[in-house]
Design an enzyme around this catalytic site. Structure first.
Site, short mmCIF file in Angstrom:
data_model
loop_
_atom_site.label_atom_id
_atom_site.label_comp_id
_atom_site.label_asym_id
_atom_site.label_seq_id
_atom_site.Cartn_x
_atom_site.Cartn_y
_atom_site.Cartn_z
N SER A 172 0.32 -1.26 -0.08
CA SER A 172 0.30 -0.45 -0.02
C SER A 172 0.58 1.47 0.38
CB SER A 172 -0.60 -0.14 1.30
OG SER A 172 -1.51 0.72 1.31
N TYR A 187 -2.02 -1.39 10.36
CA TYR A 187 -1.86 -1.30 9.14
C TYR A 187 -0.62 -1.49 7.77
CZ TYR A 187 -4.02 -1.00 4.18
OH TYR A 187 -4.60 -1.44 2.69
N1 NAP Z 1 -8.49 -0.70 -1.52
C1 NAP Z 1 -7.70 0.34 -0.71
O1 NAP Z 1 -8.01 2.06 -0.57
C2 NAP Z 1 -6.40 -0.68 -0.67
C3 NAP Z 1 -5.57 0.68 -1.25
C4 NAP Z 1 -4.32 0.32 -1.14
C5 NAP Z 1 -3.94 -1.06 -0.83
N2 NAP Z 1 -5.06 -2.44 -0.59
C6 NAP Z 1 -4.99 -3.26 -0.36
O2 NAP Z 1 -5.31 -4.36 -1.31
C7 NAP Z 1 -5.24 -5.95 -1.53
C8 NAP Z 1 -7.03 -5.73 -1.55
O3 NAP Z 1 -8.61 -5.26 -0.93
P1 NAP Z 1 -9.35 -4.46 -1.87
O4 NAP Z 1 -9.17 -3.03 -2.21
O5 NAP Z 1 -9.72 -5.89 -2.35
O6 NAP Z 1 -10.39 -5.11 0.10
P2 NAP Z 1 -11.86 -6.29 0.24
O7 NAP Z 1 -12.17 -6.27 -1.09
O8 NAP Z 1 -11.84 -6.23 1.52
O9 NAP Z 1 -10.24 -7.87 -0.55
C9 NAP Z 1 -10.01 -8.02 0.97
C10 NAP Z 1 -10.18 -9.67 0.50
O10 NAP Z 1 -9.24 -10.21 1.91
C11 NAP Z 1 -10.47 -11.54 1.96
N3 NAP Z 1 -9.62 -11.36 3.69
C12 NAP Z 1 -9.70 -11.07 5.06
N4 NAP Z 1 -9.15 -11.61 5.82
C13 NAP Z 1 -9.03 -13.22 5.19
C14 NAP Z 1 -8.39 -14.44 5.92
N5 NAP Z 1 -8.13 -14.24 7.36
N6 NAP Z 1 -7.75 -15.48 5.46
C15 NAP Z 1 -8.27 -14.90 3.56
N7 NAP Z 1 -8.88 -14.19 3.28
C16 NAP Z 1 -9.41 -13.62 3.39
C17 NAP Z 1 -11.26 -11.24 1.71
O11 NAP Z 1 -12.27 -12.34 1.86
P3 NAP Z 1 -12.65 -13.38 3.21
O12 NAP Z 1 -13.34 -12.13 4.36
O13 NAP Z 1 -13.56 -13.54 2.53
O14 NAP Z 1 -11.99 -13.90 3.62
C18 NAP Z 1 -11.81 -10.26 0.89
O15 NAP Z 1 -11.64 -11.35 -0.11
C19 NAP Z 1 -4.91 -5.41 0.52
O16 NAP Z 1 -3.69 -6.51 0.72
C20 NAP Z 1 -5.37 -4.16 1.06
O17 NAP Z 1 -4.69 -3.87 1.89
C21 NAP Z 1 -6.00 -1.56 -0.20
#
Ligand code: NAP
Length: 237
Positions: A142, A155
Site C-alpha cells: 500500500s 495497517y
Molecule cells: N482498497 C484500498 O484502498 C487499498 C489501497 C491500498 C492497498 N490495498 C490492499 O489491497 C488488497 C486488497 O484489498 P481490496 O481493496 O481488494 O479489499 P477487499 O475487497 O476487502 O479484499 C480483501 C479480501 O481479503 C480476504 N481476506 C480477509 N481476511 C482474510 C483471511 N484471514 N483469510 C483469507 N482471506 C482473507 C477477504 O475475503 P474473506 O472476508 O471472505 O476472507 C477479501 O476478499 C489488501 O491487501 C489491501 O491492504 C487496498
C-alpha cells in the site's frame, strides 16, 4: 491478448475487490485460477465468472493465517490444475484507529492477515514454483507501506512489513527464477477498510479501480524473462 495459457495462479482475497478483478483478468488471458478466501459464497461467484470467461477455477475456502488450511488449499490446487506458477497475495484487512484506543485483537488480526498469511502462502507455493523451474509471487502492499498516516499505525506497520518480507524473499529465490514483486497502490474503489466503495466514490477524493491493479499484475506477469519489476507505485490520477 497476453498468453497465460497453461499458467496456474493462486489468488488470495479472490472473492472481492482486487483479488476478484485479478482472478477474472488472468482467467480471461487463459490462466487457471485458485481462489482463496474465508467466505465460500463470494469465491463461488468469482469462479462462475472466471469459468464463463473460459478459465479453469478452483474454489479454496481457507483462512490465510491457518498453516494447515493454506497447505491443504495449495495441495488441492496443484492436484486439480496440475501445478502452480503464480501467487498473488491480495488478502488483507484495514482496521483503523488511534494507537491509544487500539485493541490488541485488531493488531493481531492485522498482522495475521496482512503479514503472517503472506509468509504462509509464499512458503506453501515455493516448492511448486521451483518444480516448474520458476514463477512469480506478487504481494499487494500500500502507499501506507512507504509512509505512515494518523490512525493507520497497525495497517501501515503491516504493509511496511510486506515490503521487507518481499525484498528479502526476492533476494532468496530470485536466483532460482522466481520473480517477487510488490505493488503499492493508493486508494482503490472497494469496500476495504472502514469506508465503503460508495463512500469512496462520493467523497471527492481520487481513486483507482480494482481492474487497474489487476492490469498492473498482468503487466508484471508478462515481462520478458530477463526483466523484473520489483516494486510498482500505482496512484490514482
Ligand atoms: N482498497 C484500498 O484502498 C487499498 C489501497 C491500498 C492497498 N490495498 C490492499 O489491497 C488488497 C486488497 O484489498 P481490496 O481493496 O481488494 O479489499 P477487499 O475487497 O476487502 O479484499 C480483501 C479480501 O481479503 C480476504 N481476506 C480477509 N481476511 C482474510 C483471511 N484471514 N483469510 C483469507 N482471506 C482473507 C477477504 O475475503 P474473506 O472476508 O471472505 O476472507 C477479501 O476478499 C489488501 O491487501 C489491501 O491492504 C487496498
Amino acid at each position: 491478448m497476453a498468453d497465460l495459457n497453461g499458467t496456474v495462479a493462486l489468488i488470495t482475497g479472490a472473492g472481492s475487490g482486487v483479488g476478484r478483478a485479478t482472478a477474472l483478468r488472468l482467467a480471461r488471458e487463459g490462466a487457471g485460477v485458485g481462489l482463496l478466501g474465508r467466505r465460500p459464497g463470494p469465491l463461488e461467484a468469482t469462479a462462475a465468472e472466471a469459468r464463463q470467461l473460459g478459465g479453469r477455477a478452483v474454489v479454496l475456502p481457507a483462512d490465510v493465517a491457518d498453516d494447515a488450511a493454506v497447505e491443504a488449499a495449495v495441495a488441492r490446487l496443484v492436484r486439480e490444475l496440475g501445478g502452480l506458477d503464480v501467487l498473488v497475495y491480495s488478502a488483507g484487512v484495514g482496521l483503523y484507529g488511534p494507537v491509544e484506543r487500539y485493541a490488541r485483537a485488531d493488531w493481531d488480526r492485522t498482522f495475521a492477515t496482512n503479514v503472517t498469511g503472506l509468509f504462509l502462502c509464499a512458503r506453501a507455493v515455493l516448492p511448486h514454483l521451483r518444480q516448474r523451474g520458476g514463477g512469480s509471487i506478487i504481494a499487494i502492499s500500500s502507499g501506507a507501506g512507504r509512509r505512515g498516516y494518523a490512525n493507520l499505525a497497525a495497517y501501515s506497520a503491516s504493509k511496511f512489513a510486506v515490503i521487507g518480507f518481499m525484498e528479502s524473499l526476492a533476494e532468496e529465490v530470485g536466483p532460482d527464477g522466481i520473480k517477487c514483486s510488490t505493488i503499492l497502490p493508493g486508494t482503490i474503489l472497494t469496500d476495504f477498510g472502514p469506508t465503503s466503495a460508495e463512500q469512496k466514490r462520493t467523497s471527492g477524493a481520487k481513486y483507482l479501480l480494482p481492474e487497474d491493479v489487476a492490469d498492473a499484475i498482468l503487466f508484471l506477469l508478462t515481462r520478458p524473462a530477463q526483466a523484473w519489476v520489483q516494486q510498482l507505485n500505482l496512484w490514482p490520477f
